[in-house]
Design a protein around this motif. Structure first.
Motif, mmCIF file in Angstrom:
data_model
loop_
_atom_site.group_PDB
_atom_site.id
_atom_site.type_symbol
_atom_site.label_atom_id
_atom_site.label_comp_id
_atom_site.label_asym_id
_atom_site.label_seq_id
_atom_site.Cartn_x
_atom_site.Cartn_y
_atom_site.Cartn_z
ATOM 1 N N ARG A 91 2.394 2.669 -3.046
ATOM 2 C CA ARG A 91 1.361 3.293 -3.999
ATOM 3 C C ARG A 91 1.188 4.663 -4.004
ATOM 4 O O ARG A 91 0.675 5.129 -4.835
ATOM 5 N N HIS A 92 1.416 4.772 -2.716
ATOM 6 C CA HIS A 92 1.144 6.478 -1.790
ATOM 7 C C HIS A 92 1.833 6.669 -1.449
ATOM 8 O O HIS A 92 2.719 6.531 -0.132
ATOM 9 N N HIS A 128 0.455 -1.221 0.167
ATOM 10 C CA HIS A 128 -0.219 -0.045 0.151
ATOM 11 C C HIS A 128 0.690 1.536 -0.207
ATOM 12 O O HIS A 128 0.250 2.121 -1.060
#
Length: 205
Positions: A104-105, A101
């Protein structure tokens, strides 16, 4: 960080709630770029497209805004959900999913890394947050490794507490490396490989 420093928006106004979210988003970017001490409410207001007076209507202090940013980060990282997972393989899988996660950020990683470095100082307003965060993560992973050792799913001779501390340090180190050389580092893949070397069963069947 005192939650009382935050002024509630008069009830029911969607525009007010949206503006608060805009401010929190802008603050997360500014804190990630400049750190807590290097930033200012005026700079955050400028990034959010709101006047200094308007920002102060929602958040009276930079410390209160920092508390809101960290609350947002917890929600995005699903920390509360992770703490409800029974110790074992699912906790370890959660951290691998968290690494995926975060890749992706990247803003989350930059924010967390910069604030965590600053928060080493005991008087930093986020010191207690990071102290609690690391304690919870450590305890959760240690308990998971202990459960796996008891069930025979942890390789013989692996010390659960040492393995947990090493795993958490690896996770943090990989995130920092990924920020500087993203094309050469695979945080989730490295975590999966490291964990699998400790286990007698597949981490992901």
């Amino acid at each position: 960080m005192e939650a009382d420093d935050r002024r509630p928006v008069p009830g029911g106004y969607a525009k007010g709630r949206i503006r608060r979210e805009d401010i929190i988003s802008a603050a997360a970017v500014v804190y990630g770029e400049m750190g807590y001490h290097g930033s200012s409410l005026r700079e955050i207001g400028k990034r959010a497209g709101i006047s200094h007076a308007g920002l102060l209507y929602h958040f009276r202090t930079k410390e209160a805004l920092l508390a809101a940013v960290l609350e947002r980060r917890d929600a995005e990282d699903a920390v509360r959900e992770r703490l409800t997972v029974p110790p074992g393989l699912d906790v370890l899988r959660h951290f691998v999913a968290l690494a995926e996660h975060n890749v992706r950020h990247p803003g989350i990683v930059e924010l967390y890394s910069r604030l965590a470095a600053e928060a080493i100082a005991p008087d930093h307003p986020a010191h207690a947050y990071f102290e609690r965060h690391y304690r919870d993560a450590r305890d959760s992973v240690v308990q998971s490794f202990r459960v796996l050792a008891e069930s025979g799913e942890l390789r013989p001779g692996v010390d659960p507490e040492m393995a947990a501390l090493t795993f958490i340090a690896l996770m943090d180190g990989l995130q920092v490396q990924w920020l500087t050389t993203p094309t050469h580092v695979d945080p989730a893949g490295s975590l999966r490989f490291s964990l699998q070397t400790l286990l007698t069963v597949p981490l992901f069947p």
